[in-house]
Design a protein around this motif. Structure first.
Motif, short mmCIF file in Angstrom:
data_model
loop_
_atom_site.label_atom_id
_atom_site.label_comp_id
_atom_site.label_asym_id
_atom_site.label_seq_id
_atom_site.Cartn_x
_atom_site.Cartn_y
_atom_site.Cartn_z
N GLY A 1 0.80 -1.22 0.00
CA GLY A 1 0.00 0.00 0.00
C GLY A 1 0.83 1.26 0.00
N GLN A 2 2.12 1.15 0.31
CA GLN A 2 2.99 2.32 0.34
C GLN A 2 3.52 2.70 -1.03
OE1 GLN A 2 6.11 1.67 3.23
NE2 GLN A 2 4.71 0.70 4.67
N MET A 3 3.20 1.90 -2.07
CA MET A 3 3.76 2.13 -3.40
C MET A 3 2.69 2.55 -4.39
SD MET A 3 6.60 -0.72 -4.20
CE MET A 3 7.08 0.24 -5.63
N THR A 4 3.07 3.41 -5.31
CA THR A 4 2.22 3.70 -6.46
C THR A 4 2.43 2.63 -7.52
OG1 THR A 4 3.90 5.00 -7.60
CG2 THR A 4 2.51 6.16 -5.99
N ASN A 5 1.52 2.58 -8.49
CA ASN A 5 1.67 1.61 -9.59
C ASN A 5 2.96 1.86 -10.36
OD1 ASN A 5 -0.69 0.21 -9.07
ND2 ASN A 5 -1.94 1.55 -10.38
N ALA A 6 3.32 3.14 -10.52
CA ALA A 6 4.54 3.46 -11.25
C ALA A 6 5.76 2.93 -10.51
CB ALA A 6 4.66 4.98 -11.44
N ASP A 7 5.77 3.05 -9.19
CA ASP A 7 6.89 2.53 -8.40
C ASP A 7 6.96 1.00 -8.52
OD1 ASP A 7 7.71 5.00 -7.47
OD2 ASP A 7 6.38 4.94 -5.73
N LEU A 8 5.80 0.37 -8.48
CA LEU A 8 5.76 -1.08 -8.56
C LEU A 8 6.29 -1.58 -9.91
CD1 LEU A 8 4.90 -3.71 -7.20
CD2 LEU A 8 2.60 -3.37 -8.10
N VAL A 9 5.87 -0.91 -10.99
CA VAL A 9 6.34 -1.29 -12.32
C VAL A 9 7.84 -1.05 -12.45
CG1 VAL A 9 6.21 -0.71 -14.78
CG2 VAL A 9 4.11 -0.97 -13.46
N GLU A 10 8.32 0.09 -11.93
CA GLU A 10 9.75 0.39 -12.00
C GLU A 10 10.56 -0.64 -11.22
OE1 GLU A 10 13.28 2.60 -12.98
OE2 GLU A 10 11.25 2.55 -13.83
N ALA A 11 10.08 -1.01 -10.03
CA ALA A 11 10.78 -2.02 -9.24
C ALA A 11 10.81 -3.36 -9.97
CB ALA A 11 10.11 -2.18 -7.87
N SER A 12 9.70 -3.73 -10.61
CA SER A 12 9.64 -4.98 -11.36
C SER A 12 10.58 -4.96 -12.56
CB SER A 12 8.20 -5.25 -11.83
OG SER A 12 7.31 -5.35 -10.75
N ASN A 13 10.61 -3.83 -13.26
CA ASN A 13 11.50 -3.70 -14.41
C ASN A 13 12.96 -3.76 -13.98
OD1 ASN A 13 9.43 -3.52 -16.25
ND2 ASN A 13 9.41 -1.29 -16.30
N ARG A 14 13.27 -3.13 -12.86
CA ARG A 14 14.66 -3.18 -12.35
C ARG A 14 15.04 -4.61 -11.99
NH1 ARG A 14 18.15 1.27 -12.96
NH2 ARG A 14 16.90 3.16 -12.87
N LEU A 15 14.13 -5.33 -11.34
CA LEU A 15 14.43 -6.72 -11.00
C LEU A 15 14.55 -7.58 -12.24
CD1 LEU A 15 12.34 -7.74 -7.85
CD2 LEU A 15 14.81 -7.71 -8.11
N ALA A 16 13.73 -7.31 -13.26
CA ALA A 16 13.83 -8.07 -14.52
C ALA A 16 15.19 -7.86 -15.16
CB ALA A 16 12.73 -7.65 -15.48
N MET A 17 15.83 -6.72 -14.92
CA MET A 17 17.18 -6.45 -15.39
C MET A 17 18.24 -6.97 -14.42
SD MET A 17 16.66 -2.49 -16.56
CE MET A 17 18.42 -2.27 -16.80
N SER A 18 17.80 -7.63 -13.34
CA SER A 18 18.68 -8.12 -12.27
C SER A 18 19.35 -6.97 -11.52
CB SER A 18 19.74 -9.08 -12.83
OG SER A 18 19.14 -10.21 -13.41
N ASP A 19 18.70 -5.83 -11.49
CA ASP A 19 19.22 -4.66 -10.78
C ASP A 19 18.58 -4.63 -9.40
OD1 ASP A 19 20.21 -2.26 -9.92
OD2 ASP A 19 19.37 -1.06 -11.56
N LEU A 20 19.05 -5.48 -8.51
CA LEU A 20 18.46 -5.62 -7.19
C LEU A 20 18.64 -4.36 -6.35
CD1 LEU A 20 17.08 -7.43 -5.05
CD2 LEU A 20 19.36 -8.30 -4.46
N HIS A 21 19.78 -3.71 -6.47
CA HIS A 21 20.07 -2.52 -5.66
C HIS A 21 19.03 -1.43 -5.89
CE1 HIS A 21 22.38 0.60 -3.63
NE2 HIS A 21 22.24 1.35 -4.71
N ASN A 22 18.78 -1.10 -7.17
CA ASN A 22 17.83 -0.02 -7.46
C ASN A 22 16.39 -0.46 -7.26
OD1 ASN A 22 19.32 2.40 -8.28
ND2 ASN A 22 20.13 1.12 -9.91
N ALA A 23 16.10 -1.76 -7.43
CA ALA A 23 14.76 -2.25 -7.12
C ALA A 23 14.46 -2.07 -5.64
CB ALA A 23 14.64 -3.72 -7.51
N LEU A 24 15.45 -2.37 -4.79
CA LEU A 24 15.28 -2.20 -3.35
C LEU A 24 15.16 -0.73 -2.99
CD1 LEU A 24 15.16 -3.84 -0.73
CD2 LEU A 24 17.64 -3.63 -0.56
#
Length: 510
Positions: free
Chosen positions: A439-462
């Motif tokens: 609930g603390q995230m917007t949809n844009a944040d959620l999509v960005e976090a998912s895209n970062r993880l899909a790139m294996s960019d764990l640091h920026n996803a976190l």
């Protein structure tokens, strides 16, 4: 030494030099796919950039290379194979050398688009020119060597990139291919012979534009899907536009007296089988050149050099197995060899999917080795098959359609895998994350976090979702990664069956 003996010696030297030049051309193309996959984290650290901009460092090159290759092959047949080869190689060299001087990721993406155009012209021109110089066993040997060199560029691309990053800086991941391209250009001028299709009446511009635009828009739509979603109006418009452009291409080619692509070839099972085989490395091998180094660096914390060293287990077989396949092809049908190789690759992908997340380093390296052995069997045979399905004077067209299918397959496979990874990670996060955190995230944040993880960019996803915690992000990531490898294994197995059906009776010198 007699005059005839001296002439024969000069001719042999010239052909040997031409093969070396073809190999240099074949080496820099995959080097420019595999190397940037390792350098993305360094560019992100130096220049910043959003997840979408960083993804385009990989996708931009593949989009234009795959889309323009067919038109480049037709240009080579029409206006001169040497001319197109040399022009493409020089364009590639200049643009590649300019990339490190760009002030932002956006401008790197733009130059990568142009770099792909140069690569398309260079490789299509090279394959068409070499086809005119060799026949029979000599052609098979030449193309097997070039296929092996293409594999060597892919094999040592991640390792070379890691070594350059750790010693000279990420800029040299682009400077080195530029220097190799300049060397190849210096050899093309004296050793390549200018040839063209004597029956050519000019480039089929309507066909070239509709096909290139259709393929580019299709690939762009797939690349855009992880960012916007498959139901977004712009994504749907891209996919619909691509279908309309490709349908227009079919109509245009059917009405042409001298088409860029002879559609009647698709009535030939062997021709269709070669195109099916061209797609197989995309999801059985090429996507791993992007997925695995990113994982090793961004999730597991290895250095770029260590990640490149591990990638040798996947790609080193491509230095040896294509030669073995060329020898075995004297007794075993090419289609059977290729099908067996894809079955082996499928088994390796499934094994990797089941062992990658475990602690046994040796198990996953062995799985990567099995994948490399499997894909190495058809690797050195494909290019020779591609140019053997049409008369010599249309070799540029044959090389163009084969490489268009192969590179378009690479681009769409990488884009589709990214879209599937992002979608699966997004679903996993929604399921496993506590309601309070989500609930603390917007949809844009959620999509960005998912895209970062899909790139294996764990640091920026976190960084985009710190309330969730590393363990839950890893849980979603590992599930999506394992599922993706099993999907790729199934695709490779299905392709093996198709190849056996379509090419099972084809011998090397049919």
């Amino acid at each position: 030494m007699s005059t005839s003996t001296a002439f024969e010696s000069d001719a042999k030297f010239g052909k040997a030099a031409l093969i070396v030049t073809g190999c240099l051309t074949a080496a820099v193309i995959p080097l420019s796919i595999a190397g940037p996959a390792v350098v993305v984290p360094s560019i992100n650290q130096a220049l910043g950039g959003s997840a979408v901009e960083l993804t385009w460092i990989i996708n931009a090159y593949i989009l234009t290379y795959g889309s323009a290759t067919l038109a480049a092959g037709s240009l080579a047949d029409t206006y001169g194979r040497k001319r197109v080869w040399l022009s493409g190689m020089l364009l590639f060299a200049v643009i590649t050398a300019a990339i490190p001087f760009m002030p932002s990721v956006f401008w790197i993406d733009i130059l990568r688009l142009i770099q792909g155009l140069g690569a398309a012209a260079a490789f299509a021109g090279a394959m068409a020119a070499l086809t005119q110089e060799f026949d029979g066993h000599a052609r098979t040997r030449a193309f097997s060597l070039i296929g092996t060199t293409f594999g060597a560029g892919a094999a040592f691309g991640p390792f070379m990139a890691g070594l350059l990053i750790d010693t000279l800086g990420w800029q040299w991941v682009f400077f080195l291919p530029a220097l190799v391209a300049l060397l190849a250009s210096a050899l093309i001028a004296p050793f390549a012979r200018e040839t063209r299709d004597p029956g050519a009446t000019g480039l089929d511009w309507p066909g070239a534009i509709s096909f290139t635009a259709g393929l580019a828009v299709l690939t762009y739509g797939i690349i855009l899907a992880p960012e916007r979603g498959w139901h977004h109006a712009w994504v749907l418009a891209c996919l619909a536009g691509a279908l309309m452009l490709l349908a227009a291409f079919v109509v245009i080619e059917r009405r042409q007296a001298k088409p860029m692509l002879d559609l009647s070839l698709f009535a030939n099972a062997r021709f269709v089988g070669v195109q099916v085989l061209a797609i197989a490395p995309a999801y059985a091998y090429i996507v791993l050149l992007v997925m695995l180094p990113a994982r090793f660096i961004g999730v597991e914390g290895y250095s770029a050099l260590a990640a490149g060293q591990m990638m040798i287990a996947l790609s080193a077989p491509l230095l040896v197995v294509p030669f073995v396949a060329g020898v075995l092809a004297r007794w075993i049908n090419v289609g059977v060899l290729s099908g067996i190789g894809l079955v082996i690759a499928a088994a390796g992908l499934a094994w990797l999917g089941l062992t990658l997340s475990g602690g046994a380093q040796s198990a996953r390296l062995l799985a990567m080795l099995v994948i490399g052995i499997g894909i190495g069997l058809p690797w050195g045979l494909m290019d020779g098959l591609a140019v053997s399905v049409v008369p010599k004077e249309r070799a540029g067209m044959a090389a163009g359609i084969f490489n268009a299918v192969r590179l378009a397959g690479d681009g769409m496979a990488i884009a589709a895998v990214g879209a599937m990874m992002s979608a699966n990670i997004l679903s996993g996060l929604v399921v496993c994350v506590p309601d309070g955190a989500s609930g603390q995230m917007t949809n844009a944040d959620l999509v960005e976090a998912s895209n970062r993880l899909a790139m294996s960019d764990l640091h920026n996803a976190l960084a985009h979702w710190p309330a969730v915690g590393r363990s839950l992000l890893l849980q979603a990531y590992e599930g999506a990664f394992r599922f993706q490898l099993l999907v790729l294994a199934g695709a490779a197995a299905a392709t093996a069956i198709l190849v056996l059906v379509l090419l099972g009776r084809v011998r090397r010198h049919d």
